[in-house]
Design an enzyme around this catalytic site. Structure first.
Site, PDB file in Angstrom:
ATOM      1  CD  GLN A 112     -12.561  -1.961  -0.744  1.00  0.00           C
ATOM      2  OE1 GLN A 112     -11.853  -1.832   0.316  1.00  0.00           O
ATOM      3  NE2 GLN A 112     -13.891  -2.255  -0.481  1.00  0.00           N
ATOM      4  NE  ARG A 139      -3.809   0.599   1.931  1.00  0.00           N
ATOM      5  CZ  ARG A 139      -5.173   0.390   2.735  1.00  0.00           C
ATOM      6  NH1 ARG A 139      -5.289   1.279   3.708  1.00  0.00           N
ATOM      7  NH2 ARG A 139      -5.841  -0.239   2.067  1.00  0.00           N
ATOM      8  CB  CYS A 171     -14.120   0.700   0.118  1.00  0.00           C
ATOM      9  SG  CYS A 171     -13.669   2.574   0.140  1.00  0.00           S
ATOM     10  CG  ASP A 192     -13.648   5.892  -0.673  1.00  0.00           C
ATOM     11  OD1 ASP A 192     -13.691   5.880   0.581  1.00  0.00           O
ATOM     12  OD2 ASP A 192     -12.676   5.895  -1.380  1.00  0.00           O
ATOM     13  CG  HIS A 238      -8.525  -0.098  -2.741  1.00  0.00           C
ATOM     14  ND1 HIS A 238      -7.378  -1.159  -2.587  1.00  0.00           N
ATOM     15  CD2 HIS A 238      -8.895   0.119  -1.461  1.00  0.00           C
ATOM     16  CE1 HIS A 238      -7.547  -1.756  -1.307  1.00  0.00           C
ATOM     17  NE2 HIS A 238      -8.398  -0.654  -0.492  1.00  0.00           N
ATOM     18  NE  ARG A 288     -10.419  -5.327   0.306  1.00  0.00           N
ATOM     19  CZ  ARG A 288      -9.679  -4.516   0.832  1.00  0.00           C
ATOM     20  NH1 ARG A 288     -10.300  -3.688   1.489  1.00  0.00           N
ATOM     21  NH2 ARG A 288      -8.338  -4.484   0.717  1.00  0.00           N
TER      22      ARG A 288
END
Ligand code: CP
Ligand code: NVA
Length: 314
Positions: free
Chosen positions: A139, A109, A273, A233, A136, A301
């Site tokens: 996700q 990340r 998310c 988000d 992402h 996930r």
């Protein structure tokens, strides 16, 4: 027919074909089913190790990848960027070469997406994007899995609406994933917040030929009419704290409220998310209300990443 995905990186959904994405999704479905029928450990990756490098904080990504590796019979190492020699200036290229001698896969990340590209270029093991400023993908693929679980596998007939920052990393990956699978994403964001041109270029190249499309509708009330899925988000992503006030001002009309959700189709679902900034992009009555599937979304996930890990790590 999908040939083996072993050894592949997972930096962007644009690197995968429609058939390959569906193959990962189907594998996730089987793994989740087996998990719930009592097979807590399915040893597809015995003795394998995943290095997980974090330049930013994480709750879900860290824990879901770590538990996924353990449930596949392997293990995962949490590595904070600052605690590695990377934090003192060792290059990404050298780090990649060294890590490849110890572990079987790397998940990272990062802030700049290019760091992942360089990591992947110099690693001899698969590199998985655990979020960058641009994308992402783990996700988004998991979210598409969740949408299919709730609304059926043919997502091309769904009205999926993203409300908020049209340059958001999760939005970018949803756009690519939904498009490659032949679906349409409606984006409701203010002027100045349209998707990154690089992502649009990938979309035109990889998604449009599959029938994928997107539409930008500035008015959130118009956008959400008849929606099957409403997704949002945070307005201020990690690393954007310096422009917090401006973004909050600009995105204020794009809060997901009960009034907005009532315009969606009966049975519509609300997705996020997470982490959520309650009261900013979404109100409590929506995220805690009958529309919300955010906790199942978070759980998935782990199941989808298990499939990614099991298919990619040699
Ligand atoms: N959704 C997500 O990636 O959450 P974390 O930042 O907690 O990993
Ligand atoms: N857009 C958010 C996603 C967090 C999972 C961020 O980058 O902070």
């Amino acid at each position: 027919m999908v040939s083996s995905l072993k050894g592949r990186d997972f930096l962007s959904l644009a690197d995968y074909s429609r058939e390959e994405l569906l193959f990962i999704i189907e594998t996730a479905r089987v793994l989740k089913e087996r998990f719930y029928s009592g097979e807590r450990i399915i040893p597809l990756l015995p003795g394998r190790h995943l290095a997980m490098i974090f330049e930013k904080p994480s709750t879900r990504t860290r824990i879901s990848f770590e538990t996924a590796m353990r449930e596949l019979g392997g293990d995962a190492l949490y590595l904070n960027w600052r605690d590695l020699q990377l934090g003192r200036g060792e290059t990404i290229e050298d780090t990649a070469r060294v890590l490849s001698r110890y572990v079987d896969g790397v998940m990272a990340r990062v802030y700049e997406h290019d760091k992942l590209v360089r990591l992947a270029e110099y690693s001899s093991v698969p590199v998985i994007n655990g979020l960058s400023d641009l994308l992402h993908p783990a996700q988004a693929l998991s979210d598409i899995y969740t949408i299919m679980e709730k609304k059926g596998r043919d997502i091309s007939r769904l009205r999926i609406v993203f409300i908020g920052d049209g340059r958001d990393n999760v939005l970018h990956s949803l756009l690519l994933g939904i498009g490659i699978l032949g679906g349409k994403l409606v984006i409701s964001s203010p002027k100045g917040y349209d998707p990154d041109p690089m992502v649009v270029e990938w979309f035109e190249e990889k998604a449009a030929p599959n029938g994928g499309s997107y539409e930008i509708i500035r008015d959130p009330y118009e956008a959400v009419k008849g929606a099957d899925v409403v997704y949002t988000d945070v307005w201020v992503s990690m690393g954007q704290e310096g422009v917090r006030e401006k973004k909050i001002r600009d995105l204020e009309p794009y809060r997901v409220t009960v009034e907005l959700m009532k315009l969606a189709k009966p049975g519509a679902v609300f997705m996020h998310c997470l982490p959520a900034h309650r009261g900013e992009e979404v109100v409590d009555e929506v995220i805690d209300g009958p529309w919300s599937i955010v906790w199942e979304q978070a759980e998935n996930r782990k199941h989808v990443q298990k499939a990614i890990l099991a298919l990619l790590i040699p």
